[in-house]
Scaffold this active site. Sequence first.
Site, PDB file in Angstrom:
ATOM      1  N   HIS A 166      24.067  13.120 110.468  1.00  0.00           N
ATOM      2  CA  HIS A 166      23.179  12.747 111.565  1.00  0.00           C
ATOM      3  C   HIS A 166      23.643  11.502 112.334  1.00  0.00           C
ATOM      4  O   HIS A 166      22.921  11.036 113.226  1.00  0.00           O
ATOM      5  CB  HIS A 166      21.760  12.528 111.036  1.00  0.00           C
ATOM      6  CG  HIS A 166      21.091  13.801 110.608  1.00  0.00           C
ATOM      7  ND1 HIS A 166      21.247  14.333 109.356  1.00  0.00           N
ATOM      8  CD2 HIS A 166      20.281  14.665 111.288  1.00  0.00           C
ATOM      9  CE1 HIS A 166      20.562  15.459 109.269  1.00  0.00           C
ATOM     10  NE2 HIS A 166      19.968  15.683 110.417  1.00  0.00           N
ATOM     11  N   ARG A 195       9.071  21.046 109.623  1.00  0.00           N
ATOM     12  CA  ARG A 195       9.039  20.312 110.881  1.00  0.00           C
ATOM     13  C   ARG A 195       9.606  21.199 111.982  1.00  0.00           C
ATOM     14  O   ARG A 195      10.149  22.271 111.705  1.00  0.00           O
ATOM     15  CB  ARG A 195       9.838  19.007 110.789  1.00  0.00           C
ATOM     16  CG  ARG A 195      11.348  19.241 110.654  1.00  0.00           C
ATOM     17  CD  ARG A 195      12.127  17.942 110.504  1.00  0.00           C
ATOM     18  NE  ARG A 195      12.012  17.097 111.665  1.00  0.00           N
ATOM     19  CZ  ARG A 195      12.857  17.126 112.698  1.00  0.00           C
ATOM     20  NH1 ARG A 195      13.867  17.997 112.729  1.00  0.00           N
ATOM     21  NH2 ARG A 195      12.710  16.315 113.716  1.00  0.00           N
ATOM     22  N   ASN A 197      12.124  21.187 115.560  1.00  0.00           N
ATOM     23  CA  ASN A 197      13.133  20.507 116.375  1.00  0.00           C
ATOM     24  C   ASN A 197      13.282  21.298 117.676  1.00  0.00           C
ATOM     25  O   ASN A 197      13.173  22.524 117.668  1.00  0.00           O
ATOM     26  CB  ASN A 197      14.465  20.449 115.626  1.00  0.00           C
ATOM     27  CG  ASN A 197      15.454  19.512 116.288  1.00  0.00           C
ATOM     28  OD1 ASN A 197      15.075  18.476 116.822  1.00  0.00           O
ATOM     29  ND2 ASN A 197      16.726  19.869 116.250  1.00  0.00           N
ATOM     30  N   GLU A 237      13.470  25.088 116.616  1.00  0.00           N
ATOM     31  CA  GLU A 237      13.842  25.388 115.242  1.00  0.00           C
ATOM     32  C   GLU A 237      12.688  25.036 114.303  1.00  0.00           C
ATOM     33  O   GLU A 237      12.244  23.892 114.284  1.00  0.00           O
ATOM     34  CB  GLU A 237      15.080  24.585 114.831  1.00  0.00           C
ATOM     35  CG  GLU A 237      16.332  24.933 115.605  1.00  0.00           C
ATOM     36  CD  GLU A 237      17.518  24.083 115.224  1.00  0.00           C
ATOM     37  OE1 GLU A 237      18.647  24.429 115.596  1.00  0.00           O
ATOM     38  OE2 GLU A 237      17.312  23.044 114.551  1.00  0.00           O
ATOM     39  N   TYR A 288      22.701  13.955 124.338  1.00  0.00           N
ATOM     40  CA  TYR A 288      22.981  14.565 123.040  1.00  0.00           C
ATOM     41  C   TYR A 288      22.497  16.009 122.983  1.00  0.00           C
ATOM     42  O   TYR A 288      23.177  16.882 122.440  1.00  0.00           O
ATOM     43  CB  TYR A 288      22.319  13.756 121.928  1.00  0.00           C
ATOM     44  CG  TYR A 288      22.439  14.387 120.566  1.00  0.00           C
ATOM     45  CD1 TYR A 288      23.645  14.356 119.868  1.00  0.00           C
ATOM     46  CD2 TYR A 288      21.355  15.051 119.978  1.00  0.00           C
ATOM     47  CE1 TYR A 288      23.764  14.960 118.627  1.00  0.00           C
ATOM     48  CE2 TYR A 288      21.471  15.652 118.737  1.00  0.00           C
ATOM     49  CZ  TYR A 288      22.672  15.604 118.069  1.00  0.00           C
ATOM     50  OH  TYR A 288      22.785  16.208 116.833  1.00  0.00           O
ATOM     51  N   LYS A 289      21.326  16.271 123.538  1.00  0.00           N
ATOM     52  CA  LYS A 289      20.773  17.621 123.515  1.00  0.00           C
ATOM     53  C   LYS A 289      21.378  18.532 124.582  1.00  0.00           C
ATOM     54  O   LYS A 289      21.028  19.711 124.677  1.00  0.00           O
ATOM     55  CB  LYS A 289      19.247  17.566 123.703  1.00  0.00           C
ATOM     56  CG  LYS A 289      18.483  16.997 122.492  1.00  0.00           C
ATOM     57  CD  LYS A 289      16.984  16.956 122.777  1.00  0.00           C
ATOM     58  CE  LYS A 289      16.184  16.475 121.580  1.00  0.00           C
ATOM     59  NZ  LYS A 289      16.079  17.507 120.525  1.00  0.00           N
TER      60      LYS A 289
END
Length: 305
Positions: A166, A195, A197, A237, A288-289
């Site tokens: 990460h 969770r 994402n 996700e 980043y995405k």
Amino acid sequence: MFQYFPFEDEHFAMTMGVQALGKGHVVEIDLDRYYTEIALKQKLLNADAAYYFQALPHTEPLQWDVLLYLLPHLAACYPQHFSLSCQAEHWSWRNSLLQEHTIFQPGISSSLPLPPLDWLGRQIQEDLLLLDGRSDSRIPLVAGQLCFPNSWCLEEKLGQSFLHIHTPVPLFAEHIGRSSQLLLERLKIGRAVWRLNWAFRTIDRLDITPRATQEILQSYRALTRENIGEKCFLRVERQTLSRLPHTGAILFTVHTYQQSVAELVHNKVYTRLMTNVLGSTPSEVLDYKGITPFAQLLLDYLQAQ
């Protein structure tokens, strides 16, 4: 309604967003997409198995632990699709969706046609990643079947520690790095967590590995104010984390859902939340995405709705 719409707050927040799974399912069978996604997995694995499934040496006991954990779970949660019979040293597994019947001996590699994690992954929609959390505080990624990643692949990350994996994630270390590590270290058997994402992508393929980079770059050139809604997809996700009962390893599952923004904006609450979160997301996170090249175009579209 989108099954797992990821935004609840009016602004971007770098949080873990972890919840107890409770009575929820570790693996989810989405019948609307099951056959399509299983067929895609088979196609990818048949074409290049070594790219989509990898395991470090001596990880088979951990892989078997995944089977001992998930097969009873699947049979209990989806008895209409799966059944499991355990007699003496042999287990009998039936997948009625794929019309498959497998008899094997737990722990005996030769009793399955494939490595245990690879065999199991071909029957469910989730990607399966295995972390060795037994005694090494690094918690390395040691095995995985990863067919539907979002811009990464196993050969880049296998063997790396959880925190090192990460490192490229903006704001991770300073905001949630330590708490994420502690979550894994303290994860208890029988107390799985989950969770969500999220990302926005401009191609609808599930298998976004680094090999898709040129296709992604090409897709940016076709975006306009008129078509951004149809060509942009919210990709979510659903991730779960479980401590395995026999080895203490950690199973990380990822089930990917996606829907076009044009479909989502029919829901005005979704539209408002997407607008506010996207508009408040830090630039380094957008980079980043992979959202930066079309962020303003998408934001203009959302605001116009």
